[in-house]
Design an enzyme around this catalytic site. Structure first.
Site, PDB file in Angstrom:
ATOM      1  N   ASN A 123     -12.845   2.542  -2.215  1.00  0.00           N
ATOM      2  CA  ASN A 123     -12.416   3.163  -0.966  1.00  0.00           C
ATOM      3  C   ASN A 123     -13.591   3.930  -0.362  1.00  0.00           C
ATOM      4  O   ASN A 123     -14.100   4.872  -0.965  1.00  0.00           O
ATOM      5  CB  ASN A 123     -11.217   4.087  -1.194  1.00  0.00           C
ATOM      6  CG  ASN A 123     -10.510   4.400   0.125  1.00  0.00           C
ATOM      7  OD1 ASN A 123     -11.064   4.153   1.201  1.00  0.00           O
ATOM      8  ND2 ASN A 123      -9.308   4.935   0.045  1.00  0.00           N
ATOM      9  N   SER A 138     -11.632   0.645   3.908  1.00  0.00           N
ATOM     10  CA  SER A 138     -11.695   1.773   4.871  1.00  0.00           C
ATOM     11  C   SER A 138     -13.027   1.865   5.618  1.00  0.00           C
ATOM     12  O   SER A 138     -14.094   1.561   5.070  1.00  0.00           O
ATOM     13  CB  SER A 138     -11.478   3.132   4.194  1.00  0.00           C
ATOM     14  OG  SER A 138     -10.301   3.175   3.458  1.00  0.00           O
ATOM     15  N   LYS A 187       0.872  -1.174   0.000  1.00  0.00           N
ATOM     16  CA  LYS A 187       0.000   0.000   0.000  1.00  0.00           C
ATOM     17  C   LYS A 187       0.910   1.225   0.000  1.00  0.00           C
ATOM     18  O   LYS A 187       1.650   1.470   0.952  1.00  0.00           O
ATOM     19  CB  LYS A 187      -0.780  -0.042   1.281  1.00  0.00           C
ATOM     20  CG  LYS A 187      -2.267   0.167   1.462  1.00  0.00           C
ATOM     21  CD  LYS A 187      -3.148   0.342   0.366  1.00  0.00           C
ATOM     22  CE  LYS A 187      -4.621   0.347   0.650  1.00  0.00           C
ATOM     23  NZ  LYS A 187      -5.103   0.940   1.834  1.00  0.00           N
ATOM     24  N   GLU A 220      -7.884   1.084  -7.019  1.00  0.00           N
ATOM     25  CA  GLU A 220      -8.787   1.744  -6.064  1.00  0.00           C
ATOM     26  C   GLU A 220      -9.520   2.935  -6.667  1.00  0.00           C
ATOM     27  O   GLU A 220      -8.915   3.804  -7.286  1.00  0.00           O
ATOM     28  CB  GLU A 220      -7.963   2.211  -4.869  1.00  0.00           C
ATOM     29  CG  GLU A 220      -8.754   2.992  -3.844  1.00  0.00           C
ATOM     30  CD  GLU A 220      -7.881   3.456  -2.701  1.00  0.00           C
ATOM     31  OE1 GLU A 220      -7.285   2.604  -2.009  1.00  0.00           O
ATOM     32  OE2 GLU A 220      -7.762   4.679  -2.512  1.00  0.00           O
TER      33      GLU A 220
HETATM   34  O1  LIG Z   1      -6.033   6.480   6.269  1.00  0.00           O
HETATM   35  C1  LIG Z   1      -5.902   7.676   5.909  1.00  0.00           C
HETATM   36  O2  LIG Z   1      -6.033   8.647   6.679  1.00  0.00           O
HETATM   37  C2  LIG Z   1      -5.555   8.015   4.487  1.00  0.00           C
HETATM   38  C3  LIG Z   1      -5.467   9.345   4.091  1.00  0.00           C
HETATM   39  C4  LIG Z   1      -5.107   9.667   2.801  1.00  0.00           C
HETATM   40  C5  LIG Z   1      -4.859   8.662   1.880  1.00  0.00           C
HETATM   41  C6  LIG Z   1      -4.952   7.326   2.267  1.00  0.00           C
HETATM   42  C7  LIG Z   1      -5.301   6.999   3.550  1.00  0.00           C
HETATM   43  N1  LIG Z   1      -5.364   5.681   3.986  1.00  0.00           N
HETATM   44  C8  LIG Z   1      -4.954   4.579   3.226  1.00  0.00           C
HETATM   45  C9  LIG Z   1      -6.010   3.571   3.181  1.00  0.00           C
HETATM   46  O3  LIG Z   1      -6.453   3.280   2.124  1.00  0.00           O
HETATM   47  C10 LIG Z   1      -6.482   2.952   4.477  1.00  0.00           C
HETATM   48  O4  LIG Z   1      -5.386   2.763   5.303  1.00  0.00           O
HETATM   49  C11 LIG Z   1      -7.174   1.617   4.309  1.00  0.00           C
HETATM   50  O5  LIG Z   1      -8.183   1.652   3.355  1.00  0.00           O
HETATM   51  C12 LIG Z   1      -7.732   1.139   5.647  1.00  0.00           C
HETATM   52  O6  LIG Z   1      -8.640   2.072   6.174  1.00  0.00           O
HETATM   53  P1  LIG Z   1      -9.123   1.985   7.695  1.00  0.00           P
HETATM   54  O7  LIG Z   1      -9.651   0.597   7.923  1.00  0.00           O
HETATM   55  O8  LIG Z   1     -10.209   2.993   7.820  1.00  0.00           O
HETATM   56  O9  LIG Z   1      -7.955   2.255   8.547  1.00  0.00           O
END
Ligand SMILES: O=C(O)c1ccccc1NCC(=O)[C@H](O)[C@H](O)COP(=O)(O)O
Length: 256
Positions: A180, A211, A109, A158
């Site tokens: 996302n 996310s 990632k 994505e």
């Molecule tokens: O997580 C962030 O704040 C973010 C901000 C800007 C670009 C990408 C970001 N995150 C990367 C991701 O895609 C997440 O880490 C991933 O989808 C997991 O999300 P979560 O379960 O809500 O932590």
């Protein structure tokens, strides 16, 4: 913020050096997720990230190997490793260490904007990379995906909006599509985004909902919307007992 992240990435790429090649066994992300979707109703990519722009520091002193092993023991079907340094406190060393420690597929990632990052990803042993439609023009994304496949990497593409998805599908038909649920401009998450886009995803593509997934109800909602896999970061990286939490979350796919 997204613009800032990408600008910083391009700045750092001026000092880019290719690492040496890791001798590791490849594992297919798509096969692992498809197998899990069939068996459990949904596949899980469990994410390792120490920090994020939206939440700040999540797990500063994280032992990435210990966490990856706990995810695998809990039933994660793949592991995502955030390798961006400035905004997520990650590094390619994290991915190298995780890949050596687990036998499930490992997703890199990061904010991939340059061809050299593809060769780098292959050398550090990633099984797949993330390509983000909001930072790559559709034609460029297609080229990058083809380049990745040529060096043995799978791609998770994505999108966040219907517009992004439609523009992409006009030139390229990815087999793994990540929706996302986080708006990368406002950071707001809404699992309803998976439902909003799922009808526009070609029926032969595999949807990964990413996310904002925190509990079994969220899992039920994205599974009902057509997601065959989910990517969970914050909820798991800050969990005291991921080995117990992962099966509980997965059970959400059987709700409703
Ligand atoms: O997580 C962030 O704040 C973010 C901000 C800007 C670009 C990408 C970001 N995150 C990367 C991701 O895609 C997440 O880490 C991933 O989808 C997991 O999300 P979560 O379960 O809500 O932590």
């Amino acid at each position: 913020m997204l613009e800032k992240i990408v600008d910083r990435k391009k700045e750092d790429l001026k000092f880019f050096q290719l690492p040496r090649r890791e001798e590791v066994k490849p594992h297919s992300l798509k096969q692992a997720l498809a197998f899990a979707a069939n068996r459990d109703g949904i596949g899980l990519i469990a994410e390792i990230k120490r920090a994020s722009p939206s939440k700040g520091v999540l797990a500063e002193d994280l032992d990435v190997v210990e966490r990856a092993k706990a995810y695998e023991a809990g039933g994660a079907d793949a592991i995502s490793v955030l390798t961006d340094g400035p905004y997520f406190q990650g590094s390619i060393m994290d991915l190298i260490a995780v890949k050596r420690a687990v036998s499930v597929p490992v997703l890199r990632k990061d904010f991939i904007v340059d061809e050299r990052q593809i060769e780098e990803s292959a050398r550090i042993g990633a099984d797949a990379i993330l390509l983000i439609a909001s930072i790559l023009e559709p034609d460029h994304l297609k080229d990058m995906a083809e380049m990745a496949h040529a060096v043995g990497l799978e791609t998770l593409v994505e999108v966040h909006t219907k517009d992004e998805l439609e523009q992409l599908l006009a030139v390229y038909d990815p087999s793994l599509i990540g929706v996302n649920n986080r708006n990368l401009k406002t950071f707001a998450t809404d699992t309803g985004q998976t439902r909003a886009l799922s009808d526009s995803v070609p029926s032969d593509s595999f949807i990964v909902s990413e996310s904002g997934i925190h509990n079994a109800e969220d899992v039920a909602s994205v599974a009902k919307a057509g997601a065959k896999a989910m990517l969970i970061g914050e909820r798991l990286v800050s969990d005291g007992d991921p080995e117990k939490t992962i099966p509980d979350l997965k059970k959400g796919a059987l709700l409703g």
